[in-house]
Design a protein around this motif. Structure first.
Motif, short mmCIF file in Angstrom:
data_model
loop_
_atom_site.label_atom_id
_atom_site.label_comp_id
_atom_site.label_asym_id
_atom_site.label_seq_id
_atom_site.Cartn_x
_atom_site.Cartn_y
_atom_site.Cartn_z
N GLU A 18 5.43 1.54 7.84
CA GLU A 18 6.59 2.44 7.86
C GLU A 18 6.60 3.31 9.11
O GLU A 18 5.58 3.51 9.76
CB GLU A 18 6.61 3.30 6.57
N GLN A 71 14.34 -0.19 10.22
CA GLN A 71 15.11 -1.36 9.82
C GLN A 71 16.42 -1.54 10.59
O GLN A 71 16.99 -2.63 10.57
CB GLN A 71 15.36 -1.35 8.30
N HIS A 131 -0.69 5.92 8.46
CA HIS A 131 -0.05 4.73 9.03
C HIS A 131 -0.93 3.98 10.02
O HIS A 131 -1.25 2.80 9.82
CB HIS A 131 1.28 5.11 9.71
N PRO A 170 2.00 8.12 3.27
CA PRO A 170 2.37 9.20 4.21
C PRO A 170 1.91 8.86 5.63
O PRO A 170 1.00 8.05 5.85
CB PRO A 170 1.64 10.41 3.64
N ASP A 171 2.51 9.57 6.59
CA ASP A 171 2.33 9.24 8.02
C ASP A 171 0.87 9.27 8.50
O ASP A 171 0.50 8.49 9.37
CB ASP A 171 3.12 10.23 8.90
N GLY A 185 5.35 4.53 -3.28
CA GLY A 185 5.95 5.82 -3.65
C GLY A 185 7.46 5.70 -3.56
O GLY A 185 8.04 4.70 -3.99
N ILE A 209 0.85 -1.19 0.00
CA ILE A 209 0.00 0.00 0.00
C ILE A 209 0.89 1.24 0.00
O ILE A 209 1.59 1.50 0.98
CB ILE A 209 -0.94 -0.02 1.23
N LEU A 233 -3.97 11.83 -9.64
CA LEU A 233 -4.02 11.61 -8.18
C LEU A 233 -5.44 11.70 -7.64
O LEU A 233 -6.15 12.67 -7.93
CB LEU A 233 -3.15 12.68 -7.49
N LYS A 246 -7.15 1.45 -5.81
CA LYS A 246 -6.78 2.66 -5.08
C LYS A 246 -7.45 2.67 -3.70
O LYS A 246 -7.31 3.62 -2.96
CB LYS A 246 -7.16 3.91 -5.89
N TRP A 299 -6.12 10.21 -0.94
CA TRP A 299 -4.80 10.51 -0.39
C TRP A 299 -4.95 11.13 1.00
O TRP A 299 -4.24 10.78 1.93
CB TRP A 299 -4.06 11.47 -1.33
N VAL A 357 -2.99 5.49 -4.82
CA VAL A 357 -3.99 6.48 -5.23
C VAL A 357 -3.50 7.35 -6.39
O VAL A 357 -4.25 8.20 -6.87
CB VAL A 357 -4.40 7.37 -4.04
N1 LIG Z 1 12.38 3.25 6.69
C1 LIG Z 1 13.00 4.17 5.98
O1 LIG Z 1 14.22 4.24 5.93
C2 LIG Z 1 12.18 5.17 5.22
C3 LIG Z 1 12.78 5.97 4.24
C4 LIG Z 1 11.97 6.87 3.54
C5 LIG Z 1 10.61 6.97 3.83
N2 LIG Z 1 10.09 6.18 4.81
C6 LIG Z 1 8.66 6.26 5.15
O2 LIG Z 1 7.89 5.80 4.05
C7 LIG Z 1 6.66 6.49 3.99
C8 LIG Z 1 6.48 7.04 2.60
O3 LIG Z 1 7.43 8.04 2.36
P1 LIG Z 1 7.82 8.45 0.87
O4 LIG Z 1 8.93 9.40 0.96
O5 LIG Z 1 7.98 7.22 0.08
O6 LIG Z 1 6.51 9.24 0.44
P2 LIG Z 1 5.78 9.25 -0.99
O7 LIG Z 1 4.84 10.38 -0.96
O8 LIG Z 1 6.80 9.19 -2.08
O9 LIG Z 1 5.02 7.85 -1.02
C9 LIG Z 1 3.77 7.63 -0.42
C10 LIG Z 1 2.90 6.93 -1.43
O10 LIG Z 1 1.67 6.58 -0.81
C11 LIG Z 1 0.62 6.84 -1.72
N3 LIG Z 1 -0.65 6.96 -0.99
C12 LIG Z 1 -1.13 7.99 -0.28
N4 LIG Z 1 -2.32 7.67 0.25
C13 LIG Z 1 -2.60 6.42 -0.13
C14 LIG Z 1 -3.71 5.54 0.09
N5 LIG Z 1 -4.77 5.91 0.81
N6 LIG Z 1 -3.67 4.31 -0.47
C15 LIG Z 1 -2.61 3.93 -1.24
N7 LIG Z 1 -1.55 4.72 -1.49
C16 LIG Z 1 -1.53 5.95 -0.92
C17 LIG Z 1 1.05 8.11 -2.41
O11 LIG Z 1 0.35 8.36 -3.60
C18 LIG Z 1 2.54 7.85 -2.62
O12 LIG Z 1 2.81 7.18 -3.81
C19 LIG Z 1 6.73 7.59 5.04
O13 LIG Z 1 6.00 7.25 6.16
C20 LIG Z 1 8.18 7.68 5.40
O14 LIG Z 1 8.40 8.05 6.74
C21 LIG Z 1 10.83 5.28 5.47
#
Ligand SMILES: NC(=O)c1ccc[n+]([C@@H]2O[C@H](COP(=O)([O-])OP(=O)(O)OC[C@H]3O[C@@H](n4cnc5c(N)ncnc54)[C@H](O)[C@@H]3O)[C@@H](O)[C@H]2O)c1
Length: 430
Positions: A126, A155, A109, A105-106, A39, A36, A203, A86, A208, A63
């Motif tokens: 995440e 991780q 979560h 996004p957070d 991104g 899910i 989008l 979606k 979202w 989405v």
């Molecule tokens: N563990 C790590 O090292 C690490 C590194 C980077 C990011 N993250 C975490 O990963 C998460 C995403 O960050 P990102 O930088 O990839 O953001 P991003 O915006 O690139 O990715 C989020 C994705 O979720 C999608 N989305 C939003 N709402 C949705 C829904 N209801 N259903 C399905 N998809 C949905 C968005 O369209 C987007 O493609 C964050 O929580 C961030 O903290 C973790």
């Protein structure tokens, strides 16, 4: 159009029933997983998942149409087309799905993780696992009641060289560990100032936003910039900072929330739309009124405008004990020092998501315990939320760690949770 809670109850009731017939996850079974949010980070997860023989990515939920198609094509290269949607409720309602990986996004979560757990799915979510303190508490409760595996995406918890460092701290290598430091010093970009705009065609901005209150789309929200907006993210302390905070807590050996928080900071550098501090100094104390050797402190430092690294490491940790100290750079390794800075041991190493995935799937198969369960993720995320609150309010906070409330501070207590889009199907209850 927004789906109402009533409609969702019907969908989730169906999911609950179907979960009783979840696909088996014995030692030799393929685990079927729904991703899910493919991104930025979700795509990293996807590459690691499709490389595995023991896992099948059976759903992609996204989405953004372009990202959905791209991720589905990535899975298609394995010779097996995933189902696509979606709407995450389709994934939760599929009895063939064993687990989900949430990389949205957070603000999504905890709401998504609770729905998945209640539908009988194992969950990898995440970091930060919550958008606010109350959600973290609800997530811990949901993980307990579901009996499913929950792994938070910190991780480092599965990195062998970090586990070795933590064993040294626990074994008394630096004496009593009274203080830990976590730092996040790096150069971030200016996000500019924008006005409300029309969301891109590809989008579904309604989906979202999900349970977050409706607000305007802005061109400096995507991709990934939402983390600097309060309705969706937690600032950099909840972003990169939460990794270091989690590692700091691990080495400090605390298993409860702190009781006193003193945060200072603000926007020292960026003149833009970011709603969080780019500069922070926060201290978190356990047993602040206790006697010597019964108290502990964690100090967090953040400079998002730093074109140089601090103490040899961009993001790092140090633990100060009564006999020595241990300094760790997440991306490089650690060094153990004794009295008079005598170097006693060192080890290099890097952090990777594969061992954390391995641990998640082993936990699902009953061969291991999750290295970053809900309680662990909730402790670290709460530190980030407490730091943000203290900086935003500009004062010291006394936290009732057990009740997870600010019992004597109404203003702060009102910020333990958040407001939601009224009636949205994903609003977490409790
Ligand atoms: N563990 C790590 O090292 C690490 C590194 C980077 C990011 N993250 C975490 O990963 C998460 C995403 O960050 P990102 O930088 O990839 O953001 P991003 O915006 O690139 O990715 C989020 C994705 O979720 C999608 N989305 C939003 N709402 C949705 C829904 N209801 N259903 C399905 N998809 C949905 C968005 O369209 C987007 O493609 C964050 O929580 C961030 O903290 C973790």
């Amino acid at each position: 159009m927004l789906t109402t809670r009533r409609k969702f109850v019907a969908v989730s009731a169906a999911a609950m029933t179907s979960s009783q017939f979840n696909h088996a996850t014995g030692p030799g079974d393929t685990i079927r997983i729904g991703l899910i949010g493919p991104g930025g980070m979700g795509s990293n997860h996807l590459r690691a998942l499709v490389a595995r023989q023991d896992v099948q990515v059976s759903w992609i939920c996204e989405v953004d149409k372009a990202r959905l198609a791209q991720a589905a094509a990535e899975v298609g290269k394995t010779g097996r087309e995933p189902k696509t949607t979606k709407d995450m409720r389709h994934v939760f309602g599929d009895k063939e799905v064993d687990a989900v990986l949430i990389a949205t996004p957070d603000h999504w979560h905890t709401p998504a993780a609770i729905l998945a757990l209640d539908a009988g799915k194992h969950v990898y979510v995440e970091k930060p696992c919550s958008h606010n303190i109350r959600e973290g508490k609800l997530l811990v409760e949901a993980a307990k009641r579901s009996g499913r595996v929950l792994q938070v995406g910190t991780q480092s918890r599965s990195a062998p060289h970090l586990q070795e460092a933590m064993a040294k701290l626990k074994g008394g290598a630096i004496g009593e560990v009274l203080c830990a430091k976590a730092w996040n010093s790096q150069k971030r970009g200016n996000i500019g100032k924008t006005k409300p705009a029309k969301p891109p065609e590809n989008l579904d901005f309604e989906m979202w936003q999900g349970p977050a209150p409706r607000g305007p789309y802005r061109t400096n929200m995507l991709p990934s910039i939402w983390r600097w907006w309060k309705a969706y993210g937690c600032g950099d302390i909840g972003n990169d900072g939460v990794h270091e905070l989690d590692i700091a807590l691990w080495g400090l050996g605390v298993t409860t929330h702190p009781e006193r928080i003193q945060g200072a900071g603000g926007k020292y550098f960026f003149e833009d739309d970011q709603q969080f501090a780019d500069q922070m100094y926060c201290s978190f104390e356990w047993n602040p009124n206790g006697t010597p050797l019964k108290r502990k402190m964690l100090v967090y430092e953040q400079r998002d405008w730093s074109p140089y690294v601090q103490e040899g490491h961009e993001n790092g940790n140090a633990w100060y004990g009564t006999k020595g100290m241990l300094v760790l750079g997440k991306a490089s390794g650690w060094t153990l020092f004794g009295e008079r800075n005598k170097k006693l041991a060192e080890r290099s190493g890097k952090i990777d998501i594969k061992p954390h995935h391995d641990n998640f799937f082993e936990a699902i198969r009953g061969k291991a315990k999750a290295n970053a369960p809900a309680e662990v993720g909730h402790l670290a995320a709460t530190i980030a939320h407490l730091g943000n609150l203290s900086v935003a309010l500009g004062r010291t906070l006394e936290f009732d760690a057990k009740a997870e409330k600010f019992s004597r501070d109404r203003e702060a207590d009102a910020l333990v949770g958040r407001t939601y889009e009224p009636g949205h199907w994903a609003v977490p209850r409790g």
